[in-house]
Design a protein around this motif. Sequence first.
Motif, short mmCIF file in Angstrom:
data_model
loop_
_atom_site.label_atom_id
_atom_site.label_comp_id
_atom_site.label_asym_id
_atom_site.label_seq_id
_atom_site.Cartn_x
_atom_site.Cartn_y
_atom_site.Cartn_z
N ASN A 25 0.82 -1.23 0.00
CA ASN A 25 0.00 0.00 0.00
C ASN A 25 0.84 1.27 0.00
OD1 ASN A 25 -2.57 -0.88 -0.34
ND2 ASN A 25 -3.23 -0.60 1.77
N LEU A 26 2.07 1.15 0.45
CA LEU A 26 2.95 2.33 0.46
C LEU A 26 3.33 2.75 -0.95
CD1 LEU A 26 4.41 4.15 2.62
CD2 LEU A 26 6.44 2.77 2.16
N VAL A 27 3.48 1.76 -1.84
CA VAL A 27 4.01 2.05 -3.17
C VAL A 27 2.95 2.10 -4.27
CG1 VAL A 27 6.25 1.05 -2.58
CG2 VAL A 27 4.52 -0.40 -3.66
N ARG A 28 1.75 1.60 -3.99
CA ARG A 28 0.74 1.55 -5.04
C ARG A 28 -0.28 2.67 -4.90
NH1 ARG A 28 -4.07 -0.18 -4.47
NH2 ARG A 28 -4.13 -1.06 -6.57
N LYS A 29 -1.22 2.71 -5.84
CA LYS A 29 -2.26 3.73 -5.87
C LYS A 29 -3.10 3.68 -4.60
CE LYS A 29 -6.37 5.10 -8.54
NZ LYS A 29 -7.23 4.77 -9.69
N LYS A 30 -3.45 4.87 -4.09
CA LYS A 30 -4.21 4.98 -2.86
C LYS A 30 -5.71 5.17 -3.15
CE LYS A 30 -0.26 5.29 -0.62
NZ LYS A 30 0.63 5.11 -1.77
N GLY A 31 -6.55 4.64 -2.24
CA GLY A 31 -7.97 4.94 -2.26
C GLY A 31 -8.86 4.01 -3.06
N ASP A 32 -8.30 3.11 -3.87
CA ASP A 32 -9.16 2.23 -4.67
C ASP A 32 -9.55 0.99 -3.86
OD1 ASP A 32 -6.88 0.71 -4.64
OD2 ASP A 32 -6.48 0.83 -6.78
N LYS A 33 -10.29 0.09 -4.49
CA LYS A 33 -10.81 -1.09 -3.81
C LYS A 33 -9.69 -1.97 -3.27
CE LYS A 33 -13.96 -5.02 -4.53
NZ LYS A 33 -14.86 -5.71 -5.51
N ASN A 34 -8.65 -2.17 -4.08
CA ASN A 34 -7.54 -3.03 -3.65
C ASN A 34 -6.78 -2.40 -2.48
OD1 ASN A 34 -8.01 -5.10 -5.50
ND2 ASN A 34 -6.81 -4.09 -7.09
N HIS A 35 -6.65 -1.08 -2.49
CA HIS A 35 -5.99 -0.39 -1.38
C HIS A 35 -6.73 -0.67 -0.08
CE1 HIS A 35 -3.98 2.88 0.83
NE2 HIS A 35 -5.18 3.17 1.31
N LYS A 36 -8.05 -0.61 -0.12
CA LYS A 36 -8.85 -0.84 1.08
C LYS A 36 -8.75 -2.29 1.54
CE LYS A 36 -12.10 2.83 -0.14
NZ LYS A 36 -13.49 3.17 -0.55
N LEU A 37 -8.74 -3.23 0.59
CA LEU A 37 -8.64 -4.64 0.94
C LEU A 37 -7.29 -4.95 1.58
CD1 LEU A 37 -9.66 -7.55 0.89
CD2 LEU A 37 -8.79 -7.75 -1.47
N LEU A 166 -1.14 5.30 9.83
CA LEU A 166 -0.90 3.97 9.27
C LEU A 166 0.51 3.86 8.70
CD1 LEU A 166 -4.31 2.91 7.71
CD2 LEU A 166 -3.39 2.56 9.99
N THR A 167 1.04 4.96 8.17
CA THR A 167 2.44 4.94 7.76
C THR A 167 3.33 4.79 8.99
OG1 THR A 167 1.93 6.39 5.88
CG2 THR A 167 4.24 6.14 6.47
N GLY A 168 2.92 5.44 10.09
CA GLY A 168 3.65 5.29 11.34
C GLY A 168 3.64 3.85 11.84
N ALA A 169 2.51 3.18 11.69
CA ALA A 169 2.42 1.77 12.09
C ALA A 169 3.34 0.91 11.22
CB ALA A 169 0.97 1.27 11.97
N TYR A 170 3.45 1.28 9.95
CA TYR A 170 4.36 0.57 9.04
C TYR A 170 5.81 0.78 9.50
CZ TYR A 170 6.86 -0.58 4.72
OH TYR A 170 7.74 -1.11 3.79
N ILE A 171 6.12 2.00 9.94
CA ILE A 171 7.45 2.28 10.48
C ILE A 171 7.72 1.39 11.69
CG2 ILE A 171 8.85 4.02 11.67
CD1 ILE A 171 7.57 6.14 9.90
N ALA A 172 6.70 1.20 12.53
CA ALA A 172 6.84 0.34 13.71
C ALA A 172 7.16 -1.09 13.30
CB ALA A 172 5.55 0.37 14.54
N ALA A 173 6.53 -1.56 12.22
CA ALA A 173 6.79 -2.93 11.75
C ALA A 173 8.22 -3.07 11.24
CB ALA A 173 5.80 -3.28 10.63
N ILE A 174 8.68 -2.08 10.48
CA ILE A 174 10.05 -2.13 9.98
C ILE A 174 11.05 -2.04 11.12
CG2 ILE A 174 11.77 -0.92 8.56
CD1 ILE A 174 9.60 -0.06 6.71
N THR A 175 10.76 -1.16 12.09
CA THR A 175 11.65 -1.00 13.24
C THR A 175 11.78 -2.32 13.99
OG1 THR A 175 11.02 1.33 13.48
CG2 THR A 175 12.04 0.26 15.38
N ALA A 176 10.65 -2.97 14.23
CA ALA A 176 10.68 -4.25 14.94
C ALA A 176 11.51 -5.27 14.17
CB ALA A 176 9.25 -4.77 15.13
#
Length: 222
Positions: A25-37, A166-176
Motif C-alpha cells: 500500500n505504500l508504493v501503489r495507488k491509494k484509495g481504490d478497492k484493492n488499497h482498502k482490501l 498507518l504509515t507510522g504503524a508501518y514504520i513500527a513494523a520495519i523498526t521491529a
Amino acid sequence: MNLFQLFLMLHIAGGTAGLITGTINLVRKKGDKNHKLVGKIFTYGMLIAGVSSLVLSVLHPSYFLFIVGVFTIYLVGTGNRYIYLKMLGVNQQPLLLDWAITIGMLITAVLFIVTGVIHLVNQNNFGIVLLIFGVLALRFTKTDIENYRGKARVKNYWLLVHLQRLTGAYIAAITAFLVVNAKYAPVELPPVLVWLLPTAILLPLIITWSKRYKIEVKTADR
C-alpha cells in the motif's frame, strides 16, 4: 508449545503480514478497492502483532516489545478510527473508545519521557529513543485532542491522520524487524541507530504527503 511461544508465533505472523501489505500500500495507488482490501489485512495483522507484543512484554519483560505493542495498537487504532470521524466539530462527537486510546497514549508518552531522562542521567543512550518516541506520542495525542474538540487545523484532518498514523504503524513494523535482525547485519550498528533509522527515513515522506494533501481551514470556518 508454551504460552510465550504461542504469542511469539502470533506476533511474527501478524508482523510479517503487516510488513508485506504495508509495503504494497505504500508504493501503489491509494484509495481504490484493492488499497482498502490490502489495508484491512494490514490492520488485522498489525493489531495481532501489537496485542501479542504487549502480552509478550509481560511474559518476558522487554522495552522493545512494550514500545512496539503500544505504538502499533495506538497508530493502527486511531488511524482507522479517523476514517469514521470526518464530522468532528460539526455534528459528531468522538466515542469513549477514542478518548480512552488517546489518554492511554498520553500517559504512556509521559512515562517514555520520564524513563528516557532517567536513562540519560544514568548514561544509557537508549534514553534518546524513549525521549524521541515520547515526544512524537505527545504530538499525536495533542492532535487528537484538538480534533476531538472540533479545533482541527486542516479541513481534511481525517485523511491526513489516517495517512500519517498507518504509515507510522508501518514504520513500527520495519523498526521491529530491524531490531530483531540487526545481529545478522554484516557490520554492527549502534542500537539507537537501528531503532531510529526507519523513522528518520520515512518521516520526511509523511511530511511530504501531508503537505501535498492538506486543505487548510479558512478563518471563517473556525
